[in-house]
Design a protein around this motif. Structure first.
Motif, PDB file in Angstrom:
ATOM      1  N   PHE A 212       0.817  -1.212   0.000  1.00 54.50           N
ATOM      2  CA  PHE A 212       0.000   0.000   0.000  1.00 54.50           C
ATOM      3  C   PHE A 212       0.855   1.269   0.000  1.00 54.50           C
ATOM      4  N   PHE A 213       1.833   1.342   0.886  1.00 52.57           N
ATOM      5  CA  PHE A 213       2.634   2.553   1.014  1.00 52.57           C
ATOM      6  C   PHE A 213       3.392   2.857  -0.271  1.00 52.57           C
ATOM      7  N   GLU A 214       3.989   1.832  -0.864  1.00 49.33           N
ATOM      8  CA  GLU A 214       4.763   2.038  -2.088  1.00 49.33           C
ATOM      9  C   GLU A 214       3.850   2.413  -3.256  1.00 49.33           C
ATOM     10  N   ALA A 215       2.647   1.802  -3.297  1.00 48.55           N
ATOM     11  CA  ALA A 215       1.710   2.105  -4.373  1.00 48.55           C
ATOM     12  C   ALA A 215       1.219   3.542  -4.317  1.00 48.55           C
ATOM     13  N   VAL A 216       1.066   4.073  -3.088  1.00 50.11           N
ATOM     14  CA  VAL A 216       0.539   5.426  -2.915  1.00 50.11           C
ATOM     15  C   VAL A 216       1.651   6.473  -2.977  1.00 50.11           C
ATOM     16  N   PHE A 217       2.756   6.206  -2.280  1.00 54.15           N
ATOM     17  CA  PHE A 217       3.799   7.226  -2.132  1.00 54.15           C
ATOM     18  C   PHE A 217       5.099   6.896  -2.863  1.00 54.15           C
ATOM     19  N   GLY A 218       5.076   5.854  -3.686  1.00 54.97           N
ATOM     20  CA  GLY A 218       6.316   5.395  -4.311  1.00 54.97           C
ATOM     21  C   GLY A 218       6.991   6.415  -5.212  1.00 54.97           C
ATOM     22  N   LYS A 219       6.210   7.303  -5.814  1.00 61.63           N
ATOM     23  CA  LYS A 219       6.799   8.283  -6.738  1.00 61.63           C
ATOM     24  C   LYS A 219       7.101   9.621  -6.075  1.00 61.63           C
ATOM     25  N   ILE A 220       6.877   9.703  -4.768  1.00 61.99           N
ATOM     26  CA  ILE A 220       7.162  10.944  -4.049  1.00 61.99           C
ATOM     27  C   ILE A 220       8.658  11.061  -3.785  1.00 61.99           C
TER      28      ILE A 220
END
Length: 475
Positions: A212-220
């Motif tokens: 979940f975390f990588e899917a949501v914030f992975g490109k930040i």
């Protein structure tokens, strides 16, 4: 005594000031470049801890003084009154903004008219149309600008109640209805689902694969943080005296904390609605999310043409909604300096607006001429900067941040804390007041400094982040 907004008039007027053309291209573009939902969540967080904090500071200056920005600082400053009065002259930034902003609204008028006929069929044709309009068609640009110019000053000449409030009470709901219509129509396309997963919630397969975390914030990354910080500051019309001026006409016993949260909600909601409309057609037809006005005047006009005759209807609705968003923002930029001239020199409203109109007209025409090929680059400075670019740079990168910084320092360190507590106590408990006051004094000014440095010298933060990352890895 200033005329007073109604409660709903104040909310819609300030929301109209905040909801501008940036919601149509800057917000979707930044979201697209920074990974969608993660950037939106980051932007929401920074809007609350930076944007809202300074917004309430400027609101308190206007509410407690009930004056224009310059005289507000002078009235509330316990000492060095004339020196602090200079902080109010950040409203000059609003005059610079409206000078080039009205030109962009003029482009929207032109494209609204184009939408009634035939839209360009491909990106190349659309780009050539826009480029020709910008660099060759002085007559169309001038008369579109003149139409917007006359309309803006006519509205402001009617005053707070009969001009600015009436405009926003009518146009803001119509803007929302037009966007809702386009949003509902976009739901019929497969691109809407992709836009939903991009803007609101990632696909379940992506969450299972990445977590979940990588899917949501992975490109930040660090650039995302700095972009969200800048957007959180600039998207609320901070630093140019608009909030101070409008708050001077805030009706008594208004829950301004609640009103401020509603204003921020409206601003974010319209930005997301715009994002849905834009990304639905981008994903549906394989368009590119380009930077700045090119997204609207080149990419989207081409995508609308793919929808046949109904594409013209949609294009008309879209450009009219942009026109409404732009004009409500533009009139808010004129009022601060007008109120200053009225209060300080006892000018009539019409006389004050006449002086401002001369400046806006001259700067606006110079912006047009700086794009024209027949001027042979005589209005291009520093190698590549048009008059338009210079006004944008001065207002956005220098004047607005200085204005916001001065407001934060003035309210946080100069104004008496007891007076602020009396103002806030009916609507905010001691814990949240102390939290707001701490952020105002120590976090928000630092955030503004970071925004300014990033605007002027973005490489510096790249070096700092790279150093910290290396230090963390090898420690």
């Amino acid at each position: 005594m200033n005329a007073k907004f109604s409660k709903i008039g104040f909310i819609l007027a300030v929301a109209g000031s905040a909801v501008g053309l940036g919601n149509a291209w800057k917000f979707p573009t930044m979201v697209g470049q920074n990974g969608g939902i993660g950037f939106i969540l980051l932007y929401l967080l920074l809007t609350l801890i930076v944007g809202l904090v300074i917004f309430l500071a400027e609101l308190s200056i206007g509410k407690l003084s009930e004056k224009d920005p310059v005289n507000a600082y002078k009235t509330l400053a316990p000492s060095y009154k004339n020196l602090w009065g200079f902080a109010g002259f950040s409203m000059i930034g609003a005059i610079l903004i409206v000078s080039f902003y009205s030109l962009v609204i003029g482009w929207i008028v032109k494209y609204t008219l184009i939408s009634f006929s035939s839209l360009p069929d491909d990106i190349k044709q659309s780009g050539e149309l826009f480029q020709n309009f910008m660099s060759e068609d002085f007559t169309s640009q001038f008369f579109c600008f003149l139409f917007v110019f006359i309309l803006m000053f006519y509205i402001v000449s009617k005053g707070i109640k009969n001009g600015i409030e009436r405009l926003n009470v009518w146009l803001m709901p119509i803007l929302f209805i037009l966007l809702l219509f386009m949003l509902l129509y976009s739901m019929s396309f497969s691109g809407f689902e992709k836009a939903y997963h991009f803007l609101i919630f990632p696909e379940l397969s992506t969450i299972k694969e990445l977590g979940f975390f990588e899917a949501v914030f992975g490109k930040i990354n660090e650039n995302s943080v700095l972009s969200a910080l800048g957007l959180a500051f600039f998207s609320l019309s901070l630093g140019v005296g608009t909030i101070i001026t409008y708050s001077a006409s805030l009706p008594d016993k208004t829950n301004f904390i609640q009103a401020s949260l509603v204003i921020i909600f409206i601003n974010i909601l319209i930005g997301i609605m715009m994002g849905f409309v834009v990304f639905t057609y981008v994903f549906e037809f394989g368009g590119e999310v380009s930077q700045g006005p090119g997204l609207i005047f080149v990419s989207l006009t081409t995508l609308f043409s793919n929808l046949g005759s109904f594409g013209n209807v949609l294009a008309v609705c879209f450009f009219i909604s942009l026109f409404f968003a732009g004009i409500t923002s533009a009139v808010s930029m004129i009022e601060p300096f007008a109120l200053y001239l009225i209060n300080t020199y006892n000018f009539t409203r019409k006389k004050a607006l006449a002086y401002i109109a001369i400046v806006v007209f001259v700067l606006g025409v110079l912006c047009i001429l700086s794009f024209m090929s027949f001027t042979n680059g005589s209005l291009i400075f520093f190698g590549t900067k048009s008059v338009f670019d210079i006004l944008d740079y001065l207002s956005s990168n220098i004047i607005m941040p200085i204005g916001g910084f001065c407001a934060a320092i003035f309210v946080g360190f100069i104004m008496k804390k007891e007076g602020l507590k009396i103002l806030f106590s009916p609507y905010m408990n001691d814990f949240f007041f102390s939290l707001w006051y701490f952020f105002l004094r120590y976090i928000s000014p630092l955030a503004i400094i970071i925004v300014v440095i990033n605007q002027i010298y973005p490489q510096l933060f790249a070096y700092i982040f790279a150093y910290l990352k290396a230090l963390f890895i090898f420690s």
